[in-house]
Design a protein around this motif. Sequence first.
Motif, mmCIF file in Angstrom:
data_model
loop_
_atom_site.group_PDB
_atom_site.id
_atom_site.type_symbol
_atom_site.label_atom_id
_atom_site.label_comp_id
_atom_site.label_asym_id
_atom_site.label_seq_id
_atom_site.Cartn_x
_atom_site.Cartn_y
_atom_site.Cartn_z
ATOM 1 N N GLU A 12 36.917 40.960 44.987
ATOM 2 C CA GLU A 12 37.066 41.984 46.725
ATOM 3 C C GLU A 12 36.273 40.408 46.833
ATOM 4 O OE1 GLU A 12 39.331 43.596 46.942
ATOM 5 O OE2 GLU A 12 39.597 44.437 44.877
ATOM 6 N N GLN A 13 35.447 39.618 46.817
ATOM 7 C CA GLN A 13 35.237 39.424 47.898
ATOM 8 C C GLN A 13 35.669 37.724 48.121
ATOM 9 O OE1 GLN A 13 31.438 37.791 46.345
ATOM 10 N NE2 GLN A 13 30.422 36.041 48.980
ATOM 11 N N ILE A 14 36.386 37.491 46.912
ATOM 12 C CA ILE A 14 37.288 36.079 47.406
ATOM 13 C C ILE A 14 38.821 36.693 47.353
ATOM 14 C CG2 ILE A 14 38.615 34.489 45.770
ATOM 15 C CD1 ILE A 14 35.798 34.308 43.727
ATOM 16 N N LYS A 15 39.298 38.111 47.332
ATOM 17 C CA LYS A 15 40.220 38.076 47.852
ATOM 18 C C LYS A 15 40.278 38.133 49.183
ATOM 19 C CE LYS A 15 43.316 39.118 46.263
ATOM 20 N NZ LYS A 15 44.770 37.680 46.157
ATOM 21 N N GLU A 16 38.884 38.803 49.852
ATOM 22 C CA GLU A 16 38.852 39.021 51.425
ATOM 23 C C GLU A 16 38.475 37.426 51.990
ATOM 24 O OE1 GLU A 16 39.079 42.050 53.090
ATOM 25 O OE2 GLU A 16 39.771 42.657 50.705
ATOM 26 N N THR A 17 38.352 36.441 51.629
ATOM 27 C CA THR A 17 38.104 35.357 51.328
ATOM 28 C C THR A 17 39.557 34.744 51.578
ATOM 29 O OG1 THR A 17 35.741 34.838 50.405
ATOM 30 C CG2 THR A 17 37.898 33.210 51.425
ATOM 31 N N THR A 18 40.652 35.617 50.948
ATOM 32 C CA THR A 18 42.090 34.948 50.956
ATOM 33 C C THR A 18 42.460 35.488 51.937
ATOM 34 O OG1 THR A 18 42.187 34.113 48.305
ATOM 35 C CG2 THR A 18 44.417 34.977 50.052
ATOM 36 N N ILE A 19 41.946 37.080 52.565
ATOM 37 C CA ILE A 19 43.246 37.562 54.136
ATOM 38 C C ILE A 19 42.210 36.669 55.237
ATOM 39 C CG2 ILE A 19 42.241 39.322 55.171
ATOM 40 C CD1 ILE A 19 42.565 40.937 52.893
ATOM 41 N N ALA A 47 62.063 44.209 49.616
ATOM 42 C CA ALA A 47 60.348 43.923 48.434
ATOM 43 C C ALA A 47 60.092 42.551 48.785
ATOM 44 C CB ALA A 47 60.628 45.053 47.312
ATOM 45 N N ILE A 48 61.012 42.092 48.296
ATOM 46 C CA ILE A 48 61.462 41.077 47.648
ATOM 47 C C ILE A 48 60.679 40.540 47.952
ATOM 48 C CG2 ILE A 48 63.053 39.635 47.333
ATOM 49 C CD1 ILE A 48 60.802 40.089 44.181
ATOM 50 N N SER A 49 60.653 39.835 49.949
ATOM 51 C CA SER A 49 60.724 39.387 50.649
ATOM 52 C C SER A 49 58.779 38.699 50.532
ATOM 53 C CB SER A 49 60.967 39.678 52.221
ATOM 54 O OG SER A 49 60.132 40.594 52.307
ATOM 55 N N ALA A 50 58.301 39.777 49.892
ATOM 56 C CA ALA A 50 57.010 39.960 49.716
ATOM 57 C C ALA A 50 55.837 38.789 49.247
ATOM 58 C CB ALA A 50 55.774 40.647 49.137
ATOM 59 N N LEU A 56 53.120 25.405 49.213
ATOM 60 C CA LEU A 56 51.583 25.025 49.091
ATOM 61 C C LEU A 56 51.262 26.477 49.578
ATOM 62 C CD1 LEU A 56 50.030 22.870 48.979
ATOM 63 C CD2 LEU A 56 50.912 22.435 51.626
ATOM 64 N N GLU A 57 51.553 27.349 50.261
ATOM 65 C CA GLU A 57 50.802 28.450 50.301
ATOM 66 C C GLU A 57 50.812 29.476 49.176
ATOM 67 O OE1 GLU A 57 50.973 32.178 53.042
ATOM 68 O OE2 GLU A 57 52.495 31.264 53.354
ATOM 69 N N GLY A 58 52.155 29.203 48.325
ATOM 70 C CA GLY A 58 52.026 30.476 47.016
ATOM 71 C C GLY A 58 50.816 29.130 46.012
ATOM 72 N N LEU A 59 50.657 28.520 46.657
ATOM 73 C CA LEU A 59 50.167 27.398 44.954
ATOM 74 C C LEU A 59 48.576 27.179 45.297
ATOM 75 C CD1 LEU A 59 49.392 25.582 42.357
ATOM 76 C CD2 LEU A 59 49.424 23.117 44.320
ATOM 77 N N LEU A 60 48.074 27.868 47.277
ATOM 78 C CA LEU A 60 46.765 27.542 47.857
ATOM 79 C C LEU A 60 46.377 28.563 47.870
ATOM 80 C CD1 LEU A 60 46.351 25.125 50.228
ATOM 81 C CD2 LEU A 60 46.044 24.420 47.968
ATOM 82 N N LEU A 61 47.399 29.632 48.388
ATOM 83 C CA LEU A 61 46.582 31.069 48.523
ATOM 84 C C LEU A 61 46.619 31.913 46.814
ATOM 85 C CD1 LEU A 61 47.893 32.334 52.372
ATOM 86 C CD2 LEU A 61 44.901 31.079 51.474
ATOM 87 N N ASP A 62 47.763 31.998 46.405
ATOM 88 C CA ASP A 62 47.981 32.982 45.144
ATOM 89 C C ASP A 62 47.229 32.295 43.971
ATOM 90 O OD1 ASP A 62 49.230 34.798 47.018
ATOM 91 O OD2 ASP A 62 51.521 33.557 46.779
ATOM 92 N N THR A 63 47.843 31.198 43.338
ATOM 93 C CA THR A 63 47.683 30.448 42.281
ATOM 94 C C THR A 63 45.825 29.997 42.306
ATOM 95 O OG1 THR A 63 49.696 29.530 42.389
ATOM 96 C CG2 THR A 63 48.505 28.663 40.707
ATOM 97 N N LEU A 64 45.564 29.612 43.419
ATOM 98 C CA LEU A 64 43.926 28.995 43.035
ATOM 99 C C LEU A 64 43.682 29.752 43.721
ATOM 100 C CD1 LEU A 64 44.700 25.230 44.605
ATOM 101 C CD2 LEU A 64 44.537 25.614 42.439
ATOM 102 N N GLY A 65 43.817 30.641 44.367
ATOM 103 C CA GLY A 65 43.431 31.762 44.510
ATOM 104 C C GLY A 65 42.529 32.534 43.742
ATOM 105 N N PHE A 84 45.068 41.475 39.001
ATOM 106 C CA PHE A 84 46.385 40.431 39.987
ATOM 107 C C PHE A 84 47.316 41.857 39.865
ATOM 108 C CE2 PHE A 84 43.330 37.147 38.413
ATOM 109 C CZ PHE A 84 42.686 37.008 39.272
ATOM 110 N N CYS A 85 47.847 42.781 38.695
ATOM 111 C CA CYS A 85 49.311 43.109 39.026
ATOM 112 C C CYS A 85 48.872 44.468 40.353
ATOM 113 C CB CYS A 85 49.268 43.932 38.081
ATOM 114 S SG CYS A 85 49.935 42.438 36.613
ATOM 115 N N PHE A 86 47.620 44.978 40.484
ATOM 116 C CA PHE A 86 47.451 46.125 41.617
ATOM 117 C C PHE A 86 47.960 45.198 42.983
ATOM 118 C CE2 PHE A 86 45.227 48.925 44.014
ATOM 119 C CZ PHE A 86 46.024 49.878 43.508
ATOM 120 N N PRO A 87 47.329 44.341 43.021
ATOM 121 C CA PRO A 87 47.954 43.680 45.197
ATOM 122 C C PRO A 87 49.554 42.863 44.468
ATOM 123 C CG PRO A 87 45.815 42.636 43.631
ATOM 124 C CD PRO A 87 46.334 43.280 42.704
ATOM 125 N N VAL A 88 50.008 42.937 43.723
ATOM 126 C CA VAL A 88 50.715 42.325 43.865
ATOM 127 C C VAL A 88 51.866 43.294 43.832
ATOM 128 C CG1 VAL A 88 53.818 41.038 42.375
ATOM 129 C CG2 VAL A 88 51.156 40.508 42.221
#
Length: 164
Positions: A12-19, A47-50, A56-65, A84-88
């Motif tokens: 959660e700490q890392i996910k909040e940093t992502t926010i 729905a799928i627009s999420a 680059l955003e997907g790589l940095l925030l989603d994948t590397l985060g 990881f499934c729950f937030p998606v």
Amino acid sequence: MFIIKEQKASFEQIKETTILSHSSQYGIDFLYRHIHSQHHRLVVPYAISALYNHPLEGLLLDTLGGALSFLVSGMTVRTAVIFFCFPVIKTVDDHSGLWLPGNIFHLFFQNNTTYHDVHHQLQGLKYNYSQPFFSIWDRLLGTHMPYHLVKLPEGGFEARLKKD
């Protein structure tokens, strides 16, 4: 049980940093204009627009985060799948535009489909960033925009911004 709570706290700490990273893209014109604005080409999210964003955003925030969260927290692969499934699923629900009765996400989280729809409206673009779980950051950073739901005569609901 203690280990799972410790892993969840690290996650959660890392996910909040992502926010905070997400909201910083709005404050830095270059990042918003060239990266995150791709997601906001869709004023009325579905729905799928999420998951519609700049690579680059997907790589940095989603994948590397996500990888960083997994490595730092020390969680097992099985636990990581759940975390990881729950937030998606929640993110896809937030972009669905549907206010369904009994939706468990709407019962437990203040930032729900309507909360995020306000963010995608043109006048709400710089508000209601917190996604997918904790809206406390919007209140702390002054980016919370209140709204109310109006039941439409033809059926359904519309999110309307509250006037000060």
